[in-house]
Write a protein that holds these residues in place. Structure first.
Motif, mmCIF file in Angstrom:
data_model
loop_
_atom_site.group_PDB
_atom_site.id
_atom_site.type_symbol
_atom_site.label_atom_id
_atom_site.label_comp_id
_atom_site.label_asym_id
_atom_site.label_seq_id
_atom_site.Cartn_x
_atom_site.Cartn_y
_atom_site.Cartn_z
ATOM 1 N N ALA A 65 0.854 -1.185 0.000
ATOM 2 C CA ALA A 65 0.000 0.000 0.000
ATOM 3 C C ALA A 65 0.888 1.232 0.000
ATOM 4 N N PRO A 66 0.373 2.367 -0.495
ATOM 5 C CA PRO A 66 1.144 3.614 -0.426
ATOM 6 C C PRO A 66 1.406 4.024 1.020
ATOM 7 N N VAL A 67 2.557 4.624 1.265
ATOM 8 C CA VAL A 67 2.933 5.031 2.618
ATOM 9 C C VAL A 67 1.953 6.070 3.168
ATOM 10 N N LEU A 68 1.551 7.027 2.332
ATOM 11 C CA LEU A 68 0.632 8.063 2.798
ATOM 12 C C LEU A 68 -0.698 7.465 3.244
ATOM 13 N N GLN A 69 -1.177 6.475 2.537
ATOM 14 C CA GLN A 69 -2.435 5.832 2.915
ATOM 15 C C GLN A 69 -2.308 5.136 4.268
ATOM 16 N N LEU A 70 -1.195 4.462 4.504
ATOM 17 C CA LEU A 70 -0.971 3.796 5.786
ATOM 18 C C LEU A 70 -0.903 4.797 6.934
ATOM 19 N N LEU A 71 -0.213 5.927 6.689
ATOM 20 C CA LEU A 71 -0.076 6.939 7.741
ATOM 21 C C LEU A 71 -1.408 7.618 8.040
ATOM 22 N N LEU A 72 -2.187 7.896 7.017
ATOM 23 C CA LEU A 72 -3.493 8.529 7.242
ATOM 24 C C LEU A 72 -4.448 7.583 7.958
ATOM 25 N N THR A 73 -4.246 6.280 7.798
ATOM 26 C CA THR A 73 -5.068 5.309 8.528
ATOM 27 C C THR A 73 -4.657 5.225 9.995
ATOM 28 N N ALA A 74 -3.350 5.328 10.267
ATOM 29 C CA ALA A 74 -2.856 5.192 11.635
ATOM 30 C C ALA A 74 -2.923 6.487 12.424
ATOM 31 N N LEU A 75 -2.871 7.633 11.745
ATOM 32 C CA LEU A 75 -2.808 8.920 12.444
ATOM 33 C C LEU A 75 -4.007 9.181 13.352
ATOM 34 N N PRO A 76 -5.262 8.869 12.957
ATOM 35 C CA PRO A 76 -6.382 9.121 13.878
ATOM 36 C C PRO A 76 -6.257 8.389 15.213
ATOM 37 N N TRP A 77 -5.669 7.187 15.218
ATOM 38 C CA TRP A 77 -5.495 6.469 16.485
ATOM 39 C C TRP A 77 -4.481 7.179 17.377
ATOM 40 N N THR A 78 -3.383 7.656 16.774
ATOM 41 C CA THR A 78 -2.412 8.428 17.556
ATOM 42 C C THR A 78 -3.016 9.739 18.035
ATOM 43 N N GLY A 79 -3.782 10.408 17.163
ATOM 44 C CA GLY A 79 -4.432 11.649 17.555
ATOM 45 C C GLY A 79 -5.410 11.449 18.689
ATOM 46 N N LEU A 80 -6.103 10.300 18.697
ATOM 47 C CA LEU A 80 -7.037 10.011 19.788
ATOM 48 C C LEU A 80 -6.322 9.931 21.126
ATOM 49 N N LEU A 81 -5.167 9.271 21.155
ATOM 50 C CA LEU A 81 -4.409 9.167 22.408
ATOM 51 C C LEU A 81 -3.914 10.531 22.878
ATOM 52 N N ILE A 82 -3.366 11.320 21.952
ATOM 53 C CA ILE A 82 -2.820 12.620 22.331
ATOM 54 C C ILE A 82 -3.925 13.562 22.793
ATOM 55 N N LEU A 83 -5.010 13.643 22.035
ATOM 56 C CA LEU A 83 -6.105 14.530 22.399
ATOM 57 C C LEU A 83 -6.814 14.062 23.667
ATOM 58 N N GLY A 84 -6.850 12.742 23.885
ATOM 59 C CA GLY A 84 -7.458 12.238 25.110
ATOM 60 C C GLY A 84 -6.592 12.457 26.333
ATOM 61 N N ALA A 85 -5.266 12.432 26.153
ATOM 62 C CA ALA A 85 -4.366 12.631 27.287
ATOM 63 C C ALA A 85 -4.208 14.103 27.648
ATOM 64 N N MET A 86 -4.400 14.996 26.672
ATOM 65 C CA MET A 86 -4.182 16.425 26.926
ATOM 66 C C MET A 86 -5.034 16.983 28.067
ATOM 67 N N PRO A 87 -6.357 16.748 28.087
ATOM 68 C CA PRO A 87 -7.136 17.294 29.203
ATOM 69 C C PRO A 87 -6.690 16.760 30.557
ATOM 70 N N VAL A 88 -6.184 15.522 30.588
ATOM 71 C CA VAL A 88 -5.779 14.927 31.862
ATOM 72 C C VAL A 88 -4.565 15.647 32.421
ATOM 73 N N PHE A 89 -3.504 15.785 31.591
ATOM 74 C CA PHE A 89 -2.302 16.407 32.154
ATOM 75 C C PHE A 89 -2.383 17.926 32.174
ATOM 76 N N LEU A 90 -3.187 18.533 31.282
ATOM 77 C CA LEU A 90 -3.333 19.986 31.327
ATOM 78 C C LEU A 90 -4.192 20.418 32.511
ATOM 79 N N ILE A 91 -5.403 19.894 32.573
ATOM 80 C CA ILE A 91 -6.331 20.294 33.638
ATOM 81 C C ILE A 91 -5.902 19.709 34.981
ATOM 82 N N GLY A 92 -5.585 18.405 34.987
ATOM 83 C CA GLY A 92 -5.174 17.783 36.244
ATOM 84 C C GLY A 92 -3.901 18.384 36.804
#
Length: 274
Positions: free
Chosen positions: A42-69
């Motif tokens: 598969a093209p590299v860009l397609q693989l990265l665009l498929t995996a990026l939302p999962w990484t974004g979910l972790l980062i965006l989910g962790a941000m409120p915890v360490f920022l607010i907490g």
């Protein structure tokens, strides 16, 4: 046989000299072509665009915890130095600051995977996900809790000590002294006066933290077998998939630069507003 070798070299971008290979790569890169992964077919860009939302979910989910907490705990500790919160929370946060993200993730895996197995410790969703949108979202969130927590614990100490130090400085400012003299409620003092004053400092620290945050999420994804960009890069290293590895590094560098640009723009906007 020789023609087949030359054709294969051309297909893999190894034809010509070094200069022509670099020139061809930059031309493809500017057009959005990051290469082709042979192991994944598969093209590299397609693989990265498929995996990026999962990484974004972790980062965006962790941000409120360490920022607010981290900010709330730092404000509480900074308002009363040497008090109960400061004496108990500061040593714990100091210990957390000494743990690398890989170690924190392994400890959470040990605690909730073996000693008290109440949360899933691998993957991103159940083997048979729910057909309903809400049910599937809850399943994805349940699988993301431990990776998010591991990532948040890694960054919590930075914002705790930042908020504590800023609160100690703000306590001597005239507008805080006047607010206390007027009998402002403690909650309003924390949120409307101290909390709002911490926003620019937290945004500036977040801009500095992004690089470490992205590198930390790679280790967390490997520990929990989470299908994000970090796990994709790990599989590329094991498979010697150089096209995927090279494209992933370039792609994630661009993502980090874009996020830094957005945060710096927001900080400048807040600075203009005062």
């Amino acid at each position: 046989m020789l023609s087949e070798v030359q054709q294969l070299q051309e297909t893999m971008g190894l034809g010509g000299g070094i200069a022509s290979q670099v020139w061809d790569y930059w031309g493809k890169l500017l057009s959005g072509d990051l290469g082709y992964s042979i192991p994944h077919a598969a093209p590299v860009l397609q693989l990265l665009l498929t995996a990026l939302p999962w990484t974004g979910l972790l980062i965006l989910g962790a941000m409120p915890v360490f920022l607010i907490g981290g900010a709330l705990a730092g404000i509480e500790a900074g308002q009363l130095p040497g008090g109960t919160v400061d004496r108990w929370v500061t040593p714990v946060v100091t210990i957390l600051a000494s743990l690398p993200p890989f170690t924190g993730a392994v400890l959470l895996l040990l605690l909730y995977g073996i000693l008290w197995p109440v949360l899933p410790t691998g993957g991103a969703e159940p083997l048979f996900p729910s057909t309903e949108h809400l049910g599937r979202a809850m399943g994805v969130l349940r699988y993301a809790i431990l990776p998010m927590l591991a990532l948040a614990l890694h960054e919590l100490a930075r914002f705790y000590f930042l908020a504590r130090a800023e609160t100690l400085n703000l306590a001597q400012r005239d507008f805080i002294v006047n607010a206390r003299a007027r009998g402002i409620s403690p909650w309003r003092l924390r949120w409307a006066y101290i909390g709002r004053s911490l926003i620019p400092a937290c945004l500036s620290r977040l801009s500095d933290t992004l690089t470490g945050l992205v590198s930390a999420v790679f280790f967390v994804e490997i520990v929990f077998s989470y299908p994000g960009t970090g796990y994709l890069i790990y599989s590329a290293i094991l498979d010697r998939d150089y096209d995927l590895l090279q494209g992933a590094v370039v792609f994630m560098a661009g993502v980090v630069l874009l996020m830094n640009w957005l945060i710096d723009g927001l900080s400048a906007h807040l600075a203009r507003r005062g």
